[in-house]
Design a protein around this motif. Structure first.
Motif, PDB file in Angstrom:
ATOM      1  N   ALA A 107       0.842  -1.206   0.000  1.00 30.36           N
ATOM      2  CA  ALA A 107       0.000   0.000   0.000  1.00 30.36           C
ATOM      3  C   ALA A 107       0.876   1.254   0.000  1.00 30.36           C
ATOM      4  N   SER A 108       1.770   1.342   0.991  1.00 34.90           N
ATOM      5  CA  SER A 108       2.642   2.525   1.048  1.00 34.90           C
ATOM      6  C   SER A 108       3.608   2.515  -0.137  1.00 34.90           C
ATOM      7  N   SER A 138      -1.528  -1.679  -6.486  1.00 35.70           N
ATOM      8  CA  SER A 138      -2.036  -2.518  -5.398  1.00 35.70           C
ATOM      9  C   SER A 138      -3.280  -1.818  -4.872  1.00 35.70           C
ATOM     10  N   GLY A 139      -4.378  -2.565  -4.762  1.00 34.44           N
ATOM     11  CA  GLY A 139      -5.655  -1.939  -4.413  1.00 34.44           C
ATOM     12  C   GLY A 139      -5.576  -1.050  -3.178  1.00 34.44           C
ATOM     13  N   SER A 140      -4.992  -1.596  -2.097  1.00 31.89           N
ATOM     14  CA  SER A 140      -4.975  -0.836  -0.847  1.00 31.89           C
ATOM     15  C   SER A 140      -4.127   0.436  -0.953  1.00 31.89           C
ATOM     16  N   SER A 142      -4.481   2.720  -3.054  1.00 30.91           N
ATOM     17  CA  SER A 142      -5.373   3.842  -3.380  1.00 30.91           C
ATOM     18  C   SER A 142      -5.698   4.632  -2.117  1.00 30.91           C
ATOM     19  N   ARG A 143      -5.764   3.916  -0.955  1.00 28.56           N
ATOM     20  CA  ARG A 143      -6.150   4.581   0.298  1.00 28.56           C
ATOM     21  C   ARG A 143      -4.966   5.268   0.973  1.00 28.56           C
ATOM     22  N   SER A 144      -3.721   4.871   0.610  1.00 28.46           N
ATOM     23  CA  SER A 144      -2.552   5.543   1.200  1.00 28.46           C
ATOM     24  C   SER A 144      -2.300   6.896   0.539  1.00 28.46           C
ATOM     25  N   VAL A 145      -2.905   7.157  -0.608  1.00 31.51           N
ATOM     26  CA  VAL A 145      -2.694   8.455  -1.271  1.00 31.51           C
ATOM     27  C   VAL A 145      -3.346   9.581  -0.460  1.00 31.51           C
ATOM     28  N   PRO A 146      -4.666   9.505  -0.143  1.00 30.93           N
ATOM     29  CA  PRO A 146      -5.233  10.571   0.697  1.00 30.93           C
ATOM     30  C   PRO A 146      -4.799  10.472   2.160  1.00 30.93           C
ATOM     31  N   GLY A 147      -4.515   9.253   2.654  1.00 31.34           N
ATOM     32  CA  GLY A 147      -4.124   9.069   4.060  1.00 31.34           C
ATOM     33  C   GLY A 147      -5.279   9.363   5.000  1.00 31.34           C
ATOM     34  N   GLY A 148      -4.975   9.673   6.261  1.00 34.44           N
ATOM     35  CA  GLY A 148      -6.001   9.946   7.268  1.00 34.44           C
ATOM     36  C   GLY A 148      -6.938   8.756   7.420  1.00 34.44           C
TER      37      GLY A 148
END
Ligand code: DP6
Length: 328
Positions: A107-108, A138-140, A142-148
């Motif tokens: 992810a990261s 990697s699907g997850s 996508s969520r490390s880009v906005p973070g929080g």
């Protein structure tokens, strides 16, 4: 072309991603939600160069596993296609946490690679476009880009499948404790491989509906400042993911004895009025979600279990950002 370096945080899923509707585009079968972890980062430097005949890719310290270099190169191809260039790149990446910590670095890793590579080509992509790009690695990611705290909308096409931050009550002071068991052998079935089996579970369809309903329950708990309700969704999601894994053909059992011991210890801790909730991804280690004020009491109790090696305390991490310190 300029050299660029980006830093991204790993994330823990609150509502899980487990199953792809489109393998090639990495479109998930359901929306998911996650918390970025401040202490777990990947830093990646990228430079596209005239003098290279092949991509030159290196992971400082532990090195890449088989197939990982190809995945990075394939991701660089996606960036080259958007930027309309053919130059090969030098990439050096470094994780702040070892593989043995039991946390996936994909992810990261793909979030940092996407941002560093896009900027290195001179592209000026929005956060949404970067999330879409990272998702394909990697699907997850996508969520490390906005973070929080973020929600990855499943979407119905590549353009509509991306993550964005959502609000949560700031006075919750959310913390994630990564509880590492002494048996740190690397997981046997990776996420990509494991989730490809999800459609073989007889509960697959209903699990998708359940995940979407749980995204709504999660949002409601945050709107209503209901931390206990938030915790219930997280634990329901942990069981939803592992119920799916345990019922595929072949079955996958990620838990070990210590995983269940930690669950039971947390249930005991809760009897004393402390709100601490568990979740587990594709491995044996438990992640505990609690509030800052309760971190030390939860840690003290869990450390009493003999099979616990270390507990890493993380607050909420930021989105992926550019940094000045290049790795080469
Ligand atoms: C259990 O994002 O690693 O952590 O898209 O195939 O690279 P690929 O999968 P990956 O899967 C993560 C699975 C999970 C749940 C989650 O993070 O939502």
């Amino acid at each position: 072309m300029k050299k660029s370096t980006a830093q991204a945080h790993a994330n823990i899923a609150l509502v899980k991603y487990w199953g792809k509707g489109d393998e090639k585009l990495r479109l998930p079968v359901n929306s998911s939600a996650a918390i970025a972890l401040d202490n777990l980062t990947t830093t990646t430097t990228v430079e596209f160069r005239e003098d290279l005949k092949e991509d030159q890719v290196e992971l400082v310290g532990e090195g890449f596993e088989a197939g990982e270099v190809e995945k990075v190169s394939k991701h660089l191809d996606r960036v080259r296609e958007i930027a309309k260039i053919s130059l090969k790149a030098k990439v050096i990446s470094q994780n702040s946490f070892p593989k043995a910590a039991g946390m996936a670095s994909s992810a990261s890793g793909f979030a940092a690679l996407s941002v560093a590579a896009a900027v290195a080509t001179g592209l000026n992509l929005s956060e949404k476009e970067l999330s879409i790009l990272a998702r394909q690695g990697s699907g997850s990611a996508s969520r490390s880009v906005p973070g929080g705290v973020s929600v990855w909308h499943a979407g119905t096409s590549s353009e509509t499948s991306y993550a964005q931050r959502i609000d949560y009550p700031k006075d919750w002071d959310l913390h994630v404790l990564l509880v590492m068991a002494t048996d740190t052998s690397v997981k046997k079935v990776g996420s990509t491989e494991g989730m490809a089996l999800a459609p073989t579970s007889p509960y697959f369809k209903i699990a998708i509906e359940e995940a979407e309903a749980n995204i709504e329950r999660l949002k409601v708990s945050m709107r209503q400042n209901d931390f206990a309700g938030f915790g219930r969704v997280i634990e329901d999601e942990c069981f939803r993911l592992h119920m799916l894994c345990m019922t595929t053909t072949p079955n996958i059992l990620y838990w070990r004895g210590i995983t269940v011991e930690v669950f039971q210890k947390l249930l005991k801790i809760r009897e004393s009025g402390i709100e601490a909730f568990f979740t587990v991804d594709a491995g044996p280690h438990v992640h505990v979600i609690c509030q800052g004020k309760d971190v030390s009491s939860v840690k003290t109790e869990l450390e009493k279990l003999s099979e616990i090696k270390t507990i890493i305390d993380c607050a909420i991490g930021e989105g992926t950002k550019l940094v000045e310190d290049h790795l080469f």
